[in-house]
Each structure stands twice: as structure tokens, then as C-alpha cells.
Design an enzyme around this catalytic site. Structure first.
Site, PDB file in Angstrom:
ATOM      1  N   HIS A 152       0.924   0.990 -13.206  1.00 54.69           N
ATOM      2  CA  HIS A 152       1.623  -0.224 -13.599  1.00 54.69           C
ATOM      3  C   HIS A 152       3.126   0.064 -13.646  1.00 54.69           C
ATOM      4  O   HIS A 152       3.544   1.086 -14.195  1.00 54.69           O
ATOM      5  CB  HIS A 152       1.128  -0.688 -14.970  1.00 54.69           C
ATOM      6  CG  HIS A 152       1.800  -1.932 -15.448  1.00 54.69           C
ATOM      7  ND1 HIS A 152       1.436  -3.182 -15.004  1.00 54.69           N
ATOM      8  CD2 HIS A 152       2.836  -2.114 -16.291  1.00 54.69           C
ATOM      9  CE1 HIS A 152       2.219  -4.083 -15.570  1.00 54.69           C
ATOM     10  NE2 HIS A 152       3.074  -3.467 -16.364  1.00 54.69           N
ATOM     11  N   MET A 182      -3.975  -6.773  -7.244  1.00 54.78           N
ATOM     12  CA  MET A 182      -3.365  -7.893  -7.982  1.00 54.78           C
ATOM     13  C   MET A 182      -4.357  -8.881  -8.616  1.00 54.78           C
ATOM     14  O   MET A 182      -3.943  -9.961  -9.037  1.00 54.78           O
ATOM     15  CB  MET A 182      -2.410  -8.658  -7.064  1.00 54.78           C
ATOM     16  CG  MET A 182      -1.217  -7.843  -6.594  1.00 54.78           C
ATOM     17  SD  MET A 182      -0.258  -7.049  -7.918  1.00 54.78           S
ATOM     18  CE  MET A 182       0.454  -8.498  -8.675  1.00 54.78           C
ATOM     19  N   GLY A 196       0.782  -1.240   0.000  1.00 56.71           N
ATOM     20  CA  GLY A 196       0.000   0.000   0.000  1.00 56.71           C
ATOM     21  C   GLY A 196       0.807   1.279   0.000  1.00 56.71           C
ATOM     22  O   GLY A 196       0.309   2.320   0.441  1.00 56.71           O
ATOM     23  N   THR A 222      -9.097  -0.995 -18.970  1.00 62.46           N
ATOM     24  CA  THR A 222     -10.059  -1.569 -19.919  1.00 62.46           C
ATOM     25  C   THR A 222      -9.965  -3.086 -19.778  1.00 62.46           C
ATOM     26  O   THR A 222      -9.131  -3.597 -19.027  1.00 62.46           O
ATOM     27  CB  THR A 222      -9.711  -1.173 -21.370  1.00 62.46           C
ATOM     28  OG1 THR A 222      -8.445  -1.749 -21.698  1.00 62.46           O
ATOM     29  CG2 THR A 222      -9.668   0.343 -21.546  1.00 62.46           C
TER      30      THR A 222
HETATM   31  N1  NHR Z   1      -8.099  -5.860 -14.951  1.00 68.01           N
HETATM   32  C1  NHR Z   1      -8.354  -5.522 -16.210  1.00 68.01           C
HETATM   33  N2  NHR Z   1      -9.462  -6.025 -16.772  1.00 68.01           N
HETATM   34  N3  NHR Z   1      -7.572  -4.700 -16.947  1.00 68.01           N
HETATM   35  C2  NHR Z   1      -6.440  -4.196 -16.399  1.00 68.01           C
HETATM   36  O1  NHR Z   1      -5.693  -3.387 -17.124  1.00 68.01           O
HETATM   37  C3  NHR Z   1      -6.081  -4.539 -15.065  1.00 68.01           C
HETATM   38  C4  NHR Z   1      -6.964  -5.394 -14.361  1.00 68.01           C
HETATM   39  C5  NHR Z   1      -6.669  -5.776 -13.046  1.00 68.01           C
HETATM   40  C6  NHR Z   1      -5.494  -5.371 -12.452  1.00 68.01           C
HETATM   41  C7  NHR Z   1      -3.278  -4.253 -12.533  1.00 68.01           C
HETATM   42  C8  NHR Z   1      -2.199  -5.070 -13.295  1.00 68.01           C
HETATM   43  C9  NHR Z   1      -0.807  -4.447 -13.129  1.00 68.01           C
HETATM   44  O2  NHR Z   1      -0.677  -3.232 -12.992  1.00 68.01           O
HETATM   45  C10 NHR Z   1      -4.608  -4.562 -13.163  1.00 68.01           C
HETATM   46  C11 NHR Z   1      -4.903  -4.120 -14.453  1.00 68.01           C
HETATM   47  C12 NHR Z   1      -2.686  -8.477 -11.699  1.00 68.01           C
HETATM   48  C13 NHR Z   1      -2.294  -9.334 -12.723  1.00 68.01           C
HETATM   49  C14 NHR Z   1      -2.360 -10.822 -12.537  1.00 68.01           C
HETATM   50  O3  NHR Z   1      -1.858 -11.564 -13.359  1.00 68.01           O
HETATM   51  C15 NHR Z   1      -1.877  -8.766 -13.919  1.00 68.01           C
HETATM   52  C16 NHR Z   1      -1.850  -7.397 -14.088  1.00 68.01           C
HETATM   53  C17 NHR Z   1      -2.249  -6.549 -13.053  1.00 68.01           C
HETATM   54  C18 NHR Z   1      -2.650  -7.095 -11.863  1.00 68.01           C
HETATM   55  N4  NHR Z   1      -3.030 -11.327 -11.453  1.00 68.01           N
HETATM   56  C19 NHR Z   1      -3.226 -12.729 -11.132  1.00 68.01           C
HETATM   57  C20 NHR Z   1      -4.681 -13.155 -11.410  1.00 68.01           C
HETATM   58  O4  NHR Z   1      -4.864 -14.363 -11.662  1.00 68.01           O
HETATM   59  C21 NHR Z   1      -2.972 -13.021  -9.678  1.00 68.01           C
HETATM   60  C22 NHR Z   1      -1.571 -12.658  -9.264  1.00 68.01           C
HETATM   61  C23 NHR Z   1      -1.396 -12.616  -7.731  1.00 68.01           C
HETATM   62  O5  NHR Z   1      -2.349 -12.743  -6.975  1.00 68.01           O
HETATM   63  O6  NHR Z   1      -0.212 -12.381  -7.329  1.00 68.01           O
HETATM   64  O7  NHR Z   1      -5.613 -12.325 -11.287  1.00 68.01           O
HETATM   65  O8  NHR Z   1       0.191  -5.185 -13.230  1.00 68.01           O
HETATM   66  C1  GAR Z   2       3.728  -1.075  -7.322  1.00 70.94           C
HETATM   67  O1  GAR Z   2       4.999  -1.057  -7.919  1.00 70.94           O
HETATM   68  C2  GAR Z   2       2.647  -1.155  -8.373  1.00 70.94           C
HETATM   69  O2  GAR Z   2       2.942  -0.420  -9.545  1.00 70.94           O
HETATM   70  C3  GAR Z   2       2.666  -2.619  -8.680  1.00 70.94           C
HETATM   71  O3  GAR Z   2       2.905  -3.282  -7.442  1.00 70.94           O
HETATM   72  C4  GAR Z   2       3.506  -2.368  -6.534  1.00 70.94           C
HETATM   73  C5  GAR Z   2       2.550  -2.172  -5.398  1.00 70.94           C
HETATM   74  O4  GAR Z   2       3.184  -1.475  -4.361  1.00 70.94           O
HETATM   75  N1  GAR Z   2       1.417  -3.021  -9.208  1.00 70.94           N
HETATM   76  C6  GAR Z   2       1.286  -4.148  -9.852  1.00 70.94           C
HETATM   77  O5  GAR Z   2       2.235  -4.867 -10.136  1.00 70.94           O
HETATM   78  C7  GAR Z   2      -0.139  -4.484 -10.186  1.00 70.94           C
HETATM   79  N2  GAR Z   2      -0.156  -5.774 -10.734  1.00 70.94           N
HETATM   80  P1  GAR Z   2       2.328  -0.770  -3.208  1.00 70.94           P
HETATM   81  O6  GAR Z   2       1.362  -1.823  -2.668  1.00 70.94           O
HETATM   82  O7  GAR Z   2       3.353  -0.409  -2.198  1.00 70.94           O
HETATM   83  O8  GAR Z   2       1.631   0.416  -3.810  1.00 70.94           O
END
Ligand code: NHR
Ligand code: GAR
Length: 215
Positions: free
Chosen positions: A108, A89, A15, A140
Site C-alpha cells: 500500500h 484495485m 504491474g 484482513t
Molecule cells: N481487501 C481487503 N478485504 N482488505 C484489504 O486490506 C485490501 C483488500 C483489497 C485490496 C489493496 C488496497 C490498497 O492498497 C487492497 C487491500 C482498492 C480499494 C478500492 O477502494 C481500496 C484499497 C485497496 C484497493 N477499490 C474500489 C472498489 O470498489 C475500486 C477502485 C478502482 O477500481 O479504481 O473495490 O490501496
Molecule cells: C502502487 O503504488 C501500489 O502501491 C498501489 O498502486 C500502484 C500500483 O502500481 N496500490 C494501490 O493503490 C492498491 N489500491 P503497479 O501496478 O505499477 O505495481
């Protein structure tokens, strides 16, 4: 003065981005912080700031649709103008994303469209890029490919590890996320009907980054 917007922040862990937003004195009301993980460190930080918190655990739901429906119900109790993913996540379903079109943003840790998905710093080091960074974008259904609002670039050093690079990127995340949200709160940034980001003028052009630096 128009009424202050309400924002809801979604987290999964530490966070630190959420905390940067709490400290940024944004022109909006942070109505709630919601986590999909019970043990997210950021929940404690939010509570210490007197902000309402909730947990909607994905483990309690049979599938992503059910989880997203419960998550949306919790979010909507706070009537948010903006929903902010801050280290959240869980991939969100198209129905969830559609419900919040133009009101849902993410930060991201890469210069999108490079390195969507997870482990972005490891990917950047493996490729030997000299410039890496972070991106704030509208969410999106196309994972990490929504319209871009603001990006920050950082140099990559040959001595970097994923941890040192992540720290350099994170420092910039904490600067650009409050900026993006301030613009949204002031209606200077919006997702237009063509699905592109409009920024009300005057837009300040950022400077170049050359990495490694010139002699
Ligand atoms: N959802 C949508 N539809 N579109 C996006 O652009 C999103 C989203 C949800 C989250 C954040 C993203 C990042 O910044 C985000 C963007 C999680 C995963 C992932 O693979 C990928 C990208 C992001 C966040 N998550 C796994 C899953 O099965 C679980 C991984 C874990 O719990 O550690 O959901 O990177
Ligand atoms: C941050 O670097 C953020 O950009 C990334 O995880 C970290 C979270 O840190 N986000 C993702 O990778 C989403 N999939 P925080 O909890 O300290 O803000």
C-alpha cells in the site's frame, strides 16, 4: 531443501511491482499472474516472462461475492502458498480474505495506518506531512489495516506533486516487496495466532529518516 513455494500475483494495471518481483530472483515459483482488468499492462509483461496469466473480470459478476468466488477458483488452480496483491484495485470480501489467512499480502502506498484507501499521495500533500512511504501488510477484512510486515519512509519536498511523490514511494515499494516475500518464502515471517507479525531473529533495525534534513 524444502520444496519451493508457489506464489500467485494479482494485478489491475501497470504491474511495476509485479515486474520488480519477477526480476528479484525470489526463492519461489511465480505460478501465475491474474488481473481483474483485461487491459492491464502487467499481463503483457508477465507473458513476456513466460508466466501463466488469467483474467477474472469483476464486470462479469453480479456482486463481489460471485467475483471473489470465481477469483478464488482461478487462484486455487495454482495451489499457491502465498497470494500477492500488486496494485490490485478491488476490495475483497471477508470470506475471500478468510480463505487465505496468513497467505495474502498487499503493498500500500502510504505509511499505514495513515492514509488507508485511495489517493494516498494527494492526501499526504494536503496534510503537509514531511515523511510519507509505503507498507507491506497481511490482508484482513479491515481494509488496509492488516498486520504490518515492513515499511519504507521517504521525505516529502515542498515542491512535490502527487506524481513526483508517487515515483519516490514506488521506488521503495520495488525494494521492500521482494524483501517481504523472501522472508515469507524462507518462513522467517508469519502471521501468528494472535494476529501479529512474527519475524525470526536476527531482525536488522532500519535507520532514522529526518525530513527536511538537518543543517
Ligand atoms: N481487501 C481487503 N478485504 N482488505 C484489504 O486490506 C485490501 C483488500 C483489497 C485490496 C489493496 C488496497 C490498497 O492498497 C487492497 C487491500 C482498492 C480499494 C478500492 O477502494 C481500496 C484499497 C485497496 C484497493 N477499490 C474500489 C472498489 O470498489 C475500486 C477502485 C478502482 O477500481 O479504481 O473495490 O490501496
Ligand atoms: C502502487 O503504488 C501500489 O502501491 C498501489 O498502486 C500502484 C500500483 O502500481 N496500490 C494501490 O493503490 C492498491 N489500491 P503497479 O501496478 O505499477 O505495481
Amino acid at each position: 531443501m524444502p520444496a519451493q513455494k508457489n506464489i500467485v500475483i494479482l494485478i489491475s494495471g501497470r504491474g511495476s511491482n509485479m515486474e520488480a518481483l519477477l526480476h528479484a530472483k525470489l526463492p519461489c515459483r511465480i505460478a501465475a499472474v491474474i488481473s481483474n482488468k483485461t487491459d492491464a499492462q502487467g499481463l503483457e509483461t508477465a507473458r513476456a516472462h513466460g508466466i501463466a496469466t488469467a483474467v477474472v473480470s469483476h464486470l462479469d459478476y453480479a456482486d463481489r461475492e460471485c467475483f471473489d468466488t470465481a477469483l478464488a477458483a482461478e487462484i486455487d488452480r495454482h495451489t499457491p502458498d502465498l497470494v500477492v496483491l500488486a496494485g490490485f484495485m478491488r476490495i475483497l470480501t471477508p470470506a475471500f480474505v478468510a480463505r487465505y489467512t496468513g497467505r495474502l499480502i498487499n503493498i500500500h502506498p502510504s505509511l499505514l495506518p495513515a492514509y488507508a484507501g485511495l489517493h494516498t499521495h494527494e492526501q499526504a500533500l494536503r496534510d503537509g506531512v514531511r515523511v510519507h512511504g509505503c507498507t507491506v501488510h497481511f490482508v484482513t477484512a479491515d481494509l488496509d489495516h492488516g498486520p504490518i510486515i515492513i515499511q519504507a519512509a521517504v521525505p516529502v519536498s515542498q515542491n512535490d506533486t502527487a506524481a513526483t511523490l508517487a515515483a519516490r514511494v514506488l521506488h521503495e515499494e520495488h525494494r521492500i516487496y521482494p524483501q517481504a516475500i523472501r522472508w515469507l518464502c524462507h518462513d522467517r515471517v508469519r502471521l501468528n495466532p494472535q494476529g501479529r507479525v512474527s519475524i525470526a531473529p536476527p531482525e536488522q533495525m532500519g535507520g532514522p529518516l529526518i525530513s527536511p534534513g538537518l543543517d
